[in-house]
Design a protein around this motif. Structure first.
Motif, PDB file in Angstrom:
ATOM      1  N   THR A 123      45.308  39.460  45.313  1.00 29.55           N
ATOM      2  CA  THR A 123      44.884  39.680  43.928  1.00 29.55           C
ATOM      3  C   THR A 123      44.492  41.126  43.639  1.00 29.55           C
ATOM      4  O   THR A 123      44.300  41.480  42.477  1.00 29.55           O
ATOM      5  CB  THR A 123      43.683  38.764  43.593  1.00 29.55           C
ATOM      6  OG1 THR A 123      42.600  39.071  44.490  1.00 29.55           O
ATOM      7  CG2 THR A 123      44.063  37.296  43.740  1.00 29.55           C
ATOM      8  N   ARG A 124      44.386  41.967  44.669  1.00 29.70           N
ATOM      9  CA  ARG A 124      43.871  43.322  44.464  1.00 29.70           C
ATOM     10  C   ARG A 124      44.852  44.418  44.864  1.00 29.70           C
ATOM     11  O   ARG A 124      44.484  45.594  44.897  1.00 29.70           O
ATOM     12  CB  ARG A 124      42.558  43.492  45.245  1.00 29.70           C
ATOM     13  CG  ARG A 124      41.501  42.452  44.870  1.00 29.70           C
ATOM     14  CD  ARG A 124      40.239  42.591  45.692  1.00 29.70           C
ATOM     15  NE  ARG A 124      39.534  43.827  45.387  1.00 29.70           N
ATOM     16  CZ  ARG A 124      38.398  44.199  45.965  1.00 29.70           C
ATOM     17  NH1 ARG A 124      37.844  43.420  46.905  1.00 29.70           N
ATOM     18  NH2 ARG A 124      37.805  45.324  45.635  1.00 29.70           N
ATOM     19  N   PRO A 166      41.316  51.905  41.989  1.00 27.69           N
ATOM     20  CA  PRO A 166      41.270  51.307  43.324  1.00 27.69           C
ATOM     21  C   PRO A 166      42.104  52.114  44.318  1.00 27.69           C
ATOM     22  O   PRO A 166      43.035  52.829  43.953  1.00 27.69           O
ATOM     23  CB  PRO A 166      41.859  49.917  43.095  1.00 27.69           C
ATOM     24  CG  PRO A 166      42.709  50.061  41.873  1.00 27.69           C
ATOM     25  CD  PRO A 166      42.015  51.062  41.017  1.00 27.69           C
TER      26      PRO A 166
END
Length: 325
Positions: free
Chosen positions: A193-194, A2
């Motif tokens: 959450t990311r 990510p």
């Protein structure tokens, strides 16, 4: 892999190019453990609301060293004529929304309008009980302080318009007669959450004419590593401000939050003359009862043979003119 929305920089011994981490330490637990904790049934009941504390009205400035508790991890450090706030939160909840999340059970020990001129904010990491954008916007409007914070958190602060001085572990910034060093601690970060561990966390050593002050906003004990060699690098510490709450259950919280006995062990390892316990009694974040850290601290003081007047858990509104080292 990510994308990191907060920080881009070279790979180091605590940054893998996307996420920061605790070297030879434990990372944050996963959703399965979080659910096991949430449904474990060991959460103690806290009062919904406590009477307002006797609020402090700080002096405009202090030449020596006075520390006043506001609540949770928010303290006012006054030294060398400057006024510093740590992890300021005046909001009713420590949460991404004021409609839900941990609610403040006791008012701040200093009314926002009673603050002296705030020169700087020490922002340890980006969890909501430490980085509160609503409070930081109020501080920008009222005081326009500079924010000293680890790598990546300045990106989160852009909507506030605040000036930021950022640093990595081992780096230092200047603040008039003071210097502020960024030190390692054992924690993690996230706003959602990311973005887990995509902004750095740190403790601080503030050095000036009145001596050196260690401030840790959040840490696991990690075998004492957050305290290793502090006196060798920074000389004798006059005071250490250490978290003592939000530690139960230990199987889940040990890596991220030290308990009172561990805080006192760290206090002794640091070599500090005087200690303050914070991060207790304002927001219920974990399972222990509200005053459990105080009882555990008293027990640990006796077990570790530390005089009770050397390490005090300050309540909101309580100020301490720190004695000489």
């Amino acid at each position: 892999m990510p994308r990191n929305p907060y920080y881009a920089g070279p790979i180091t011994d605590h940054f893998d190019g996307t996420r920061f981490f605790n070297p030879q330490g434990q990372g944050p637990t996963g959703i399965r453990d979080a659910l096991r904790w949430q449904f474990g049934g060991t959460r103690q009941k806290w009062p919904k609301r406590l009477p307002a504390p006797a609020t402090a009205r700080p002096e405009p400035a202090v030449d020596d060293l006075t520390i006043t508790m506001v609540g949770h991890a928010t303290l006012l450090i006054q030294t060398a004529g400057l006024n510093l706030l740590t992890d300021p939160v005046w909001s009713p909840r420590a949460s991404p929304t004021q409609l839900a999340g941990p609610r403040r059970v006791i008012d701040p020990g200093i009314g926002f309008d009673d603050l002296p001129r705030i020169d700087a904010v020490l922002l340890s990491h980006n969890h909501y009980d430490h980085l509160d954008l609503a409070t930081l916007k109020r501080l920008k409007a009222a005081h326009d302080p500079v924010v000293i914070t680890p790598l990546g958190n300045d990106t989160i602060l852009r909507p506030t318009g605040l000036r930021c001085l950022t640093g990595d572990w081992g780096e230092s910034v200047s603040l008039g007669p003071l210097s502020v060093d960024f030190e390692p601690c054992h924690h993690w970060s996230a706003r959602g959450t990311r973005d887990r561990s995509m902004a750095l966390w740190a403790s601080f050593v503030i050095k000036g004419p009145a001596g050196a002050i260690l401030h840790i906003g959040d840490t696991g004990f990690d075998g004492g590593k957050p305290y290793d060699s502090l006196s060798a690098r920074h000389g004798k510490l006059r005071a250490a401000i250490l978290p003592i709450g939000a530690y139960e259950p230990r199987w889940f919280m040990r890596a991220q939050h030290q308990n009172p006995a561990e805080a006192l062990h760290g206090f002794q390892l640091s070599g500090a003359s005087w200690g303050i316990g914070h991060h207790w009694g304002t927001f219920q974040l974990t399972d222990e009862a509200r005053e459990a850290p105080l009882a555990a601290l008293d027990e640990a003081l006796a077990e570790q043979n530390i005089p009770a007047d050397r390490f005090r858990a300050l309540a909101p509104g309580e100020a301490w003119a720190i004695p000489p080292a």
